[in-house]
Design an enzyme around this catalytic site. Structure first.
Site, PDB file in Angstrom:
ATOM      1  N   ARG A 104     -27.157  29.785  39.737  1.00 39.38           N
ATOM      2  CA  ARG A 104     -26.148  30.794  39.453  1.00 39.38           C
ATOM      3  C   ARG A 104     -26.692  31.725  38.384  1.00 39.38           C
ATOM      4  O   ARG A 104     -26.987  31.282  37.277  1.00 39.38           O
ATOM      5  CB  ARG A 104     -24.891  30.071  38.962  1.00 39.38           C
ATOM      6  CG  ARG A 104     -23.664  30.888  39.002  1.00 39.38           C
ATOM      7  CD  ARG A 104     -22.455  30.005  38.786  1.00 39.38           C
ATOM      8  NE  ARG A 104     -22.271  29.632  37.401  1.00 39.38           N
ATOM      9  CZ  ARG A 104     -21.086  29.406  36.858  1.00 39.38           C
ATOM     10  NH1 ARG A 104     -19.994  29.492  37.583  1.00 39.38           N
ATOM     11  NH2 ARG A 104     -20.975  29.069  35.596  1.00 39.38           N
ATOM     12  N   THR A 108     -24.579  37.821  36.461  1.00 37.26           N
ATOM     13  CA  THR A 108     -23.724  38.239  37.589  1.00 37.26           C
ATOM     14  C   THR A 108     -22.877  37.086  38.127  1.00 37.26           C
ATOM     15  O   THR A 108     -21.893  37.307  38.833  1.00 37.26           O
ATOM     16  CB  THR A 108     -24.584  38.747  38.757  1.00 37.26           C
ATOM     17  OG1 THR A 108     -25.353  37.637  39.266  1.00 37.26           O
ATOM     18  CG2 THR A 108     -25.538  39.845  38.324  1.00 37.26           C
ATOM     19  N   ASP A 200     -22.365  21.648  32.117  1.00 35.32           N
ATOM     20  CA  ASP A 200     -23.341  22.035  33.142  1.00 35.32           C
ATOM     21  C   ASP A 200     -23.923  20.770  33.774  1.00 35.32           C
ATOM     22  O   ASP A 200     -24.656  20.024  33.117  1.00 35.32           O
ATOM     23  CB  ASP A 200     -24.442  22.887  32.487  1.00 35.32           C
ATOM     24  CG  ASP A 200     -25.397  23.446  33.534  1.00 35.32           C
ATOM     25  OD1 ASP A 200     -25.948  22.652  34.331  1.00 35.32           O
ATOM     26  OD2 ASP A 200     -25.578  24.673  33.570  1.00 35.32           O
ATOM     27  N   ASP A 203     -27.831  20.370  33.787  1.00 35.73           N
ATOM     28  CA  ASP A 203     -28.372  20.101  32.448  1.00 35.73           C
ATOM     29  C   ASP A 203     -28.057  18.672  32.001  1.00 35.73           C
ATOM     30  O   ASP A 203     -28.879  18.014  31.361  1.00 35.73           O
ATOM     31  CB  ASP A 203     -27.804  21.097  31.431  1.00 35.73           C
ATOM     32  CG  ASP A 203     -28.461  22.459  31.549  1.00 35.73           C
ATOM     33  OD1 ASP A 203     -29.544  22.548  32.173  1.00 35.73           O
ATOM     34  OD2 ASP A 203     -27.895  23.433  31.021  1.00 35.73           O
TER      35      ASP A 203
HETATM   36  C1  PRP Z   1     -24.285  24.618  39.182  1.00 41.84           C
HETATM   37  C2  PRP Z   1     -23.676  23.631  40.148  1.00 41.84           C
HETATM   38  C3  PRP Z   1     -23.429  24.475  41.360  1.00 41.84           C
HETATM   39  C4  PRP Z   1     -23.060  25.812  40.763  1.00 41.84           C
HETATM   40  C5  PRP Z   1     -21.574  25.956  40.795  1.00 41.84           C
HETATM   41  O1  PRP Z   1     -25.628  24.814  39.476  1.00 41.84           O
HETATM   42  O2  PRP Z   1     -24.490  22.497  40.401  1.00 41.84           O
HETATM   43  O3  PRP Z   1     -24.559  24.613  42.213  1.00 41.84           O
HETATM   44  O4  PRP Z   1     -23.501  25.790  39.396  1.00 41.84           O
HETATM   45  O5  PRP Z   1     -21.186  27.204  40.349  1.00 41.84           O
HETATM   46  P1  PRP Z   1     -20.516  28.298  41.319  1.00 41.84           P
HETATM   47  O6  PRP Z   1     -19.495  27.559  42.127  1.00 41.84           O
HETATM   48  O7  PRP Z   1     -19.921  29.273  40.370  1.00 41.84           O
HETATM   49  O8  PRP Z   1     -21.595  28.886  42.168  1.00 41.84           O
HETATM   50  P2  PRP Z   1     -26.563  25.782  38.615  1.00 41.84           P
HETATM   51  O9  PRP Z   1     -26.495  27.166  39.160  1.00 41.84           O
HETATM   52  O10 PRP Z   1     -26.247  25.612  37.160  1.00 41.84           O
HETATM   53  O11 PRP Z   1     -28.011  25.248  38.942  1.00 41.84           O
HETATM   54  P3  PRP Z   1     -28.685  23.822  38.594  1.00 41.84           P
HETATM   55  O12 PRP Z   1     -28.055  22.790  39.516  1.00 41.84           O
HETATM   56  O13 PRP Z   1     -30.120  24.035  38.902  1.00 41.84           O
HETATM   57  O14 PRP Z   1     -28.419  23.518  37.152  1.00 41.84           O
HETATM   58  N1  URA Z   2     -21.780  24.789  37.023  1.00 40.50           N
HETATM   59  C1  URA Z   2     -21.669  23.642  36.324  1.00 40.50           C
HETATM   60  O1  URA Z   2     -22.593  22.807  36.339  1.00 40.50           O
HETATM   61  N2  URA Z   2     -20.543  23.422  35.637  1.00 40.50           N
HETATM   62  C2  URA Z   2     -19.512  24.293  35.641  1.00 40.50           C
HETATM   63  O2  URA Z   2     -18.488  24.020  34.979  1.00 40.50           O
HETATM   64  C3  URA Z   2     -19.643  25.493  36.358  1.00 40.50           C
HETATM   65  C4  URA Z   2     -20.783  25.711  37.064  1.00 40.50           C
END
Ligand code: PRP
Ligand code: URA
Length: 209
Positions: A104, A108, A200, A203
């Site tokens: 994400r 944006t 997150d 993370d």
């Molecule tokens: C997080 C989560 C989803 C997304 C959700 O991933 O695991 O994929 O955010 O958010 P959204 O519904 O607003 O799209 P992230 O983009 O942080 O990537 P990561 O798993 O690599 O940390």
């Molecule tokens: N992605 C995450 O991992 N946590 C949130 O709360 C939103 C997006």
């Protein structure tokens, strides 16, 4: 007709409660992602077709029923979906696995694709897309767009925690997809994090913050 199932099982609520605590360790958090994914998978696989198989017990020949694990495919959204996939594979070890890499964009909030590798016969399979968090819904909607562009139609989406905003966006974009949710939380905050949420997920699984 696609369904939305919000799990209300005490084990799931208990385990999510531990995951939400800010002082839960990386190892414990990671293990719980896998465990809660297994519990949600139990419900999400309720209607899988069974086939008759002839076997011999120590006493007699008989017919038992088996899930055709070879017809399933689990698709984690990277990174955080990987540990959900591990849990589901413990229950359905014959399933194939595809990967979709999305993150994400912090400004944006739109999903950015960086990887997509799926089994060549995915269009014939029942697909379980897994990601712990459904926040704005952008990542889930985009992952399912990518699958549908490749001719895939039998899709289920499994997540641990969803925001109402993300669920609505996913339902509007893909009303044909069955959705299974560990808990539907209150809302998104001004940074589009789920509240109360668990922070997150990626993370916390990988200790990257
Ligand atoms: C997080 C989560 C989803 C997304 C959700 O991933 O695991 O994929 O955010 O958010 P959204 O519904 O607003 O799209 P992230 O983009 O942080 O990537 P990561 O798993 O690599 O940390
Ligand atoms: N992605 C995450 O991992 N946590 C949130 O709360 C939103 C997006």
């Amino acid at each position: 007709m696609a369904v939305v199932t919000i799990m209300d099982h005490p084990l799931i609520q208990h385990k999510l409660g531990i995951m939400r605590r800010k002082d839960t360790s990386t190892k414990e958090f990671r293990d719980l992602v896998t465990e809660v994914a297994m519990l949600i998978c139990y419900e999400a696989t309720r209607n899988l077709p069974l086939t008759d198989v002839e076997i011999e017990t120590p006493l007699v020949k008989t017919t038992v029923q088996e899930i055709e694990g070879k017809k399933l495919c689990i698709v984690p959204i990277l990174r955080a979906g990987l540990h959900m996939a591990d849990g589901i594979l413990k229950l359905i070890p014959n399933a194939k696995v595809g990967h979709i890499g999305l993150y994400r964009d912090e400004k944006t909030l739109e999903p950015v694709e960086y990887f997509c590798k799926l089994p060549s016969d995915s269009a014939k399979r029942e697909i379980f897309v897994v990601d712990p968090m459904l926040a704005t819904g952008g990542s889930a909607v985009e992952a399912i767009n990518l699958l549908k562009k490749r001719g895939i139609s039998k899709i289920h989406f499994l997540c641990l925690i969803a925001a109402p905003e993300g669920l609505e966006r996913l339902r509007n974009a893909h009303p044909d997809v069955n959705v299974f949710i560990g808990n539907l939380d209150e809302r998104l905050n001004e940074d589009s994090y789920i509240v109360p949420g668990l922070g997150d997920a990626g993370d916390r699984i990988y200790g990257t913050k």
